[in-house]
Structure formats: structure tokens, C-alpha cells
Design an enzyme around this catalytic site. Structure first.
Site, PDB file in Angstrom:
ATOM      1  CG  ASN A 164      -1.861   1.109   1.311  1.00 34.24           C
ATOM      2  OD1 ASN A 164      -1.827   2.017   0.477  1.00 34.24           O
ATOM      3  ND2 ASN A 164      -2.726   1.096   2.302  1.00 34.24           N
ATOM      4  CE  LYS A 222      -0.592   2.336   6.433  1.00 35.29           C
ATOM      5  NZ  LYS A 222      -2.004   2.494   6.466  1.00 35.29           N
ATOM      6  NE  ARG A 234      -6.254   1.600  -0.220  1.00 36.87           N
ATOM      7  CZ  ARG A 234      -6.584   1.669   1.047  1.00 36.87           C
ATOM      8  NH1 ARG A 234      -5.704   1.425   1.967  1.00 36.87           N
ATOM      9  NH2 ARG A 234      -7.786   1.995   1.382  1.00 36.87           N
ATOM     10  CG  HIS A 270     -12.774   4.534   2.906  1.00 40.38           C
ATOM     11  ND1 HIS A 270     -13.460   5.558   3.513  1.00 40.38           N
ATOM     12  CD2 HIS A 270     -11.465   4.808   3.100  1.00 40.38           C
ATOM     13  CE1 HIS A 270     -12.612   6.410   4.059  1.00 40.38           C
ATOM     14  NE2 HIS A 270     -11.382   5.972   3.802  1.00 40.38           N
ATOM     15  NE  ARG A 292      -9.922  13.581   3.195  1.00 40.77           N
ATOM     16  CZ  ARG A 292      -9.892  12.278   2.989  1.00 40.77           C
ATOM     17  NH1 ARG A 292     -10.923  11.658   2.454  1.00 40.77           N
ATOM     18  NH2 ARG A 292      -8.829  11.580   3.307  1.00 40.77           N
ATOM     19  NE  ARG A 294      -6.750   8.509  19.523  1.00 36.65           N
ATOM     20  CZ  ARG A 294      -5.847   7.733  18.945  1.00 36.65           C
ATOM     21  NH1 ARG A 294      -5.503   6.611  19.512  1.00 36.65           N
ATOM     22  NH2 ARG A 294      -5.289   8.076  17.810  1.00 36.65           N
ATOM     23  CB  ILE A 318     -13.602   7.007  14.688  1.00 32.33           C
ATOM     24  CG1 ILE A 318     -12.515   8.074  14.633  1.00 32.33           C
ATOM     25  CG2 ILE A 318     -14.820   7.484  15.469  1.00 32.33           C
ATOM     26  CD1 ILE A 318     -12.881   9.316  13.816  1.00 32.33           C
ATOM     27  N   GLY A 319     -14.592   4.070  14.376  1.00 30.25           N
ATOM     28  CA  GLY A 319     -15.695   3.108  14.435  1.00 30.25           C
ATOM     29  C   GLY A 319     -15.397   1.929  15.347  1.00 30.25           C
ATOM     30  CD  GLU A 320     -11.435  -1.405  13.560  1.00 30.89           C
ATOM     31  OE1 GLU A 320     -10.464  -1.750  14.258  1.00 30.89           O
ATOM     32  OE2 GLU A 320     -11.391  -1.371  12.312  1.00 30.89           O
ATOM     33  CG  ASN A 321     -10.167   1.667  18.430  1.00 34.90           C
ATOM     34  OD1 ASN A 321     -10.101   0.567  18.954  1.00 34.90           O
ATOM     35  ND2 ASN A 321      -9.515   1.979  17.321  1.00 34.90           N
ATOM     36  CD  GLU A 374      -8.530  -0.375   4.281  1.00 33.29           C
ATOM     37  OE1 GLU A 374      -7.857  -0.073   5.284  1.00 33.29           O
ATOM     38  OE2 GLU A 374      -8.983   0.473   3.504  1.00 33.29           O
TER      39      GLU A 374
HETATM   40  P1  AMP Z   1      -7.678   5.262  10.863  1.00 34.68           P
HETATM   41  O1  AMP Z   1      -7.632   6.287   9.783  1.00 34.68           O
HETATM   42  O2  AMP Z   1      -8.650   4.157  10.630  1.00 34.68           O
HETATM   43  O3  AMP Z   1      -6.297   4.756  11.256  1.00 34.68           O
HETATM   44  O4  AMP Z   1      -8.229   6.026  12.161  1.00 34.68           O
HETATM   45  C1  AMP Z   1      -7.445   7.012  12.796  1.00 34.68           C
HETATM   46  C2  AMP Z   1      -8.310   7.846  13.702  1.00 34.68           C
HETATM   47  O5  AMP Z   1      -9.043   7.009  14.616  1.00 34.68           O
HETATM   48  C3  AMP Z   1      -7.507   8.767  14.597  1.00 34.68           C
HETATM   49  O6  AMP Z   1      -7.235   9.979  13.954  1.00 34.68           O
HETATM   50  C4  AMP Z   1      -8.444   8.969  15.767  1.00 34.68           C
HETATM   51  O7  AMP Z   1      -9.255  10.091  15.470  1.00 34.68           O
HETATM   52  C5  AMP Z   1      -9.340   7.770  15.777  1.00 34.68           C
HETATM   53  N1  AMP Z   1      -9.207   6.929  16.969  1.00 34.68           N
HETATM   54  C6  AMP Z   1      -8.336   5.938  17.200  1.00 34.68           C
HETATM   55  N2  AMP Z   1      -8.529   5.404  18.422  1.00 34.68           N
HETATM   56  C7  AMP Z   1      -9.582   6.072  18.988  1.00 34.68           C
HETATM   57  C8  AMP Z   1     -10.286   6.014  20.236  1.00 34.68           C
HETATM   58  N3  AMP Z   1      -9.958   5.117  21.168  1.00 34.68           N
HETATM   59  N4  AMP Z   1     -11.294   6.875  20.432  1.00 34.68           N
HETATM   60  C9  AMP Z   1     -11.640   7.778  19.485  1.00 34.68           C
HETATM   61  N5  AMP Z   1     -11.029   7.872  18.293  1.00 34.68           N
HETATM   62  C10 AMP Z   1     -10.014   7.048  18.048  1.00 34.68           C
END
Ligand code: AMP
Length: 403
Positions: free
Chosen positions: A7, A14, A91, A180, A241, A286, A333-336, A389
Site C-alpha cells: 500500500n 505499508k 492497493r 474505501h 475534510r 480522541r 473511530i468506528g472500532e474504538n 484491507e
Molecule cells: P484510521 O484512519 O482508521 O487509522 O483512524 C485514525 C483515527 O481514529 C484517529 O485519527 C483517531 O481520530 C481515531 N481513533 C483511534 N482510536 C480512537 C479512540 N480510542 N477513540 C476515538 N477515536 C479514536
């Protein structure tokens, strides 16, 4: 035998090396800060042994050379020789309308990817550089391109056309492409597998919420609409964005502040979103949540707008599909973030007709696994699915190899 997934981004490459089964990771890592001071190789092998070292790398070609040297290192490597790599899955962000499935890369494919550099100037050029590097360093491997736009090739005309004079579509290819797609495809299939239900009987909304954010309406396993559009700027509020905005506001700003297209593009793509709304110098959710909890009103509003936009798309996509069985959250964000999932789902319970009810205990728990977080009373299944991915690219590359 092994499959290498690459990627290549604007300042990083990556990589993940899979066994020939396309499932077991033998090694993974990143060369980051390419073209800046402090370029590093971060590498972890299957046994979990990791290292992180400064490297002298100026471009994607040197990055791939460095990665291959690490993978074949006699003591710390994962394979004895480069000859063990039978295929490289790349990718590629934009495949346009013609490259709408994983494709073996030849000169014609490279020239089409190159044509789409015009539409994805930040992504396709480094993707192409990764392809050239892969072909040069591993000439005996099959090079395969897996496109982020491909999953959205099934979006019907009424959802992908903008209401402009039609020749802007037929001649300039202005339309919704969606992005995505590798992630939306992976998590929708993983969600069906987890639920032990056939994907072709489900209406799902997949929410990829990371630094870039997009949502997709997945009906019977196919993307029928998505929030990102001609570029990854449309749709949800993201880290930097703005997402949806009236184009007249853009024209007004350009005219009244005498902003060039390049300056305006930088404003919309890199200086907007959570970064702009919260005004705390960070686009990391966060930090925004911490500031909101600490009483910063702008950060609170930023969080409100971010979650409201997601809820709005849930409503729109539910209507587009005529109903909803599964809501999926993925990416950083969705996972965490239990806070975002809670705010998105609040008020969408049975009494409002959506039937989306979170179990607050399950929502608060964290794990790196696919899991259900809906309450007993929820009609809609709500899942957290860690996206992968690289695994999806390896799978699709394997499918190409299998013919
Ligand atoms: P990604 O682009 O999928 O790597 O997501 C990165 C973004 O996930 C970061 O910029 C954070 O804003 C968000 N993120 C990661 N961990 C957490 C968390 N525990 N709570 C809220 N946002 C998180």
C-alpha cells in the site's frame, strides 16, 4: 510461497507478507516519512519480534528494496529468497469506471491508472510508483491491482450521477465513484460471516470512520450508494475534510476571498473537518472528545456535527435500501470509540422506527475482534468489525492467481 501486499502512499509504503493461503501473516510493517528527515522502517515478523530503525530511503523504489531486504534478512526475515513471492497485491485508490475488479497489471492497466491520476492526484501517483517498484524488484511475481473504487462499481446510475449537464459525465467522467471500497467489502462480508447469514439476504450500512470517513449502503452484498463522491471529499465530516457542503458556498469564498482552486482545495481537504470545528490544533477524535469533556464548547459542537452527519446518512441509506438489518462500525473511530457509536445510535430506537438499540455494556467493551453490540430489544444488529484491507487485497490477489 508467499503473497506480498503493498500500500504505497505519498510518504509511506505499508507492506504485509502473507503465506500462500492468503490468511497467515508472516511479516508486516511500514517505511514511513519517505522524503522527510527521520525515514524509518518499522517491521514485525510472525513471532512478534519487532524492530524500528532509521533507513536511507528517498522514494517508493528504495522503500520496496528496503522492505525486501528486511523480509529476506537471514536472522530476522520471513522468507529465504524473493523468489518465494509469487504475487504482489497493490492497493490502488482510483480505477475509474473501466478498472472495476482486481486486475493483473500490464502496460495498458498502468496507463489507465495513470489517466486517473488526474482525478486522484494525491493517491494514484504513489500507488503507481509502488507498482513500478514491485515489478522492478520482484519481476517474476504476478502484479495485481486491487481498487478502492471497485466495490462501488455496482452503484446504479440514479445514485452515481450528479444533476449536471450529461456531457460532463460522458466526456469528463464527473460522477460519484466512492472510496474505501476494499474496507466496505471486507467488513460487509465479515459481518455476514459473523452472523452466519448469507450476505445476499441482508441490507447493511457500513460506517468506515477513521481519519477519512465514509458510509456505504450494502444491499445483498453490493454497494448501492456511498457517501464519498467524485473525490473522497464528499459526505461525512472527517479529520481535516469538510464533507458535504453547498458548492455555492465554495464559489462564494473563492470569489470574495480571492482564493485560487489550489488554496480552496487545501482549505476543504486539509484545514476543515474536526480540525477546523474543534479549533484545538488536532484532528484526532480522541483529542476532540477530551476537549469536549473538559468543557470546550467548540469541541462539543464538532462532536455533535460529526455524529449528526452519520445519523443523517443512516436515515438516507435505510430509505435507499427500503430497510436495514445490520449496522457496521469499522476503522480507527468506528472500532474504538464507544462515545461516537453511542451518539450515532441514540434516538434511533424502536419508537422512532429504526429499531437501532445499543447495549451500553457491550458498546463500552473493547476487543480486537468482530462483535455484536446491540441490545436484546434491537431489531437491527449492530456490529463492530475490525477492518483488514490487507487481508482483502491478499484474498482478491489469490482469486486472480486461481484464475
Ligand atoms: P484510521 O484512519 O482508521 O487509522 O483512524 C485514525 C483515527 O481514529 C484517529 O485519527 C483517531 O481520530 C481515531 N481513533 C483511534 N482510536 C480512537 C479512540 N480510542 N477513540 C476515538 N477515536 C479514536
Amino acid at each position: 510461497m508467499a503473497i506480498l501486499v503493498i500500500n504505497a502512499g505519498s510518504s509511506s509504503v505499508k507492506f504485509t507478507l502473507f503465506n500462500a493461503d492468503g490468511k497467515t501473516v508472516q511479516a508486516a510493517g511500514i517505511v514511513e516519512r519517505i522524503g522527510f528527515d527521520g525515514t524509518r522502517l518499522k517491521y514485525r515478523n510472525r513471532e512478534g519480534r519487532a524492530y524500528d530503525q532509521l533507513v536511507s530511503v528517498a522514494d517508493a523504489d528504495q522503500a520496496v528494496g528496503t522492505i525486501l531486504a528486511a523480509l529476506t534478512h537471514p536472522a530476522r526475515g520471513a522468507i529465504r529468497s524473493i523468489q518465494e513471492i509469487v504475487a504482489v497485491g497493490h492497493r490502488v485508490v482510483h480505477g475509474g469506471e473501466s478498472l472495476n475488479r482486481p486486475t493483473v497489471i500490464d502496460d495498458q492497466v498502468k496507463s489507465i491508472i495513470s489517466e486517473y491520476c488526474r482525478l486522484a492526484p494525491l493517491h494514484n501517483p504513489p500507488n503507481l510508483a509502488g507498482i513500478e517498484a514491485g515489478a522492478r524488484h520482484i519481476p517474476n511475481a504476478v502484479q495485481v491491482a486491487v481498487f478502492d473504487t471497485a466495490f462501488h462499481a455496482t452503484i446504479p446510475r440514479h445514485a452515481f450521477l450528479y444533476a449536471l449537464p450529461l456531457h460532463f459525465y460522458t466526456e469528463d467522467r464527473i460522477r460519484r465513484y466512492g472510496f474505501h471500497g476494499i474496507s466496505h467489502k471486507y467488513v460487509s462480508e465479515e459481518a455476514a460471516r459473523f452472523l452466519r447469514l448469507p450476505v445476499d439476504g441482508l441490507r447493511m450500512i457500513t460506517c468506515h470512520l477513521g481519519n477519512g470517513c465514509s458510509m456505504t449502503a450494502v444491499k445483498e452484498g453490493r454497494s448501492i450508494d456511498t457517501s464519498m463522491g467524485f473525490t473522497p471529499l464528499e459526505g461525512l465530516v472527517m479529520g481535516t475534510r469538510c464533507g458535504d457542503i453547498d458548492p455555492a458556498a465554495v464559489l462564494h469564498l473563492m470569489e470574495h476571498h480571492r482564493l485560487s482552486p489550489a488554496v480552496m482545495s487545501d482549505l476543504l481537504n486539509k484545514q476543515s473537518g474536526l480540525l477546523a470545528l474543534a479549533g484545538i490544533g488536532s484532528n484526532d477524535l480522541r483529542d476532540v472528545i477530551a476537549a469536549a469533556e473538559g468543557g470546550n464548547p467548540a469541541a462539543g459542537v464538532a462532536l455533535d456535527i460529526f455524529c449528526y452527519r452519520i445519523r443523517k446518512y443512516i436515515g438516507a441509506f435505510t430509505a435507499a435500501m427500503g430497510g436495514l438489518e445490520v449496522l457496521v462500525f469499522t476503522a480507527g473511530i468506528g472500532e474504538n470509540s464507544p462515545e461516537v457509536r453511542h451518539r450515532v445510535c441514540a434516538g434511533l430506537d424502536a419508537s422512532d422506527g429504526f429499531g437501532i438499540v445499543l447495549d451500553s455494556g457491550k458498546n463500552a467493551r473493547t476487543s480486537g475482534q468482530t462483535r455484536a453490540i446491540q441490545a436484546e430489544a434491537s431489531r437491527v444488529k449492530i456490529l463492530v468489525v475490525p477492518t483488514n484491507e490487507e487481508l482483502e487485497i491478499a484474498r482478491e490477489t489469490l482469486q486472480i492467481l486461481a484464475g
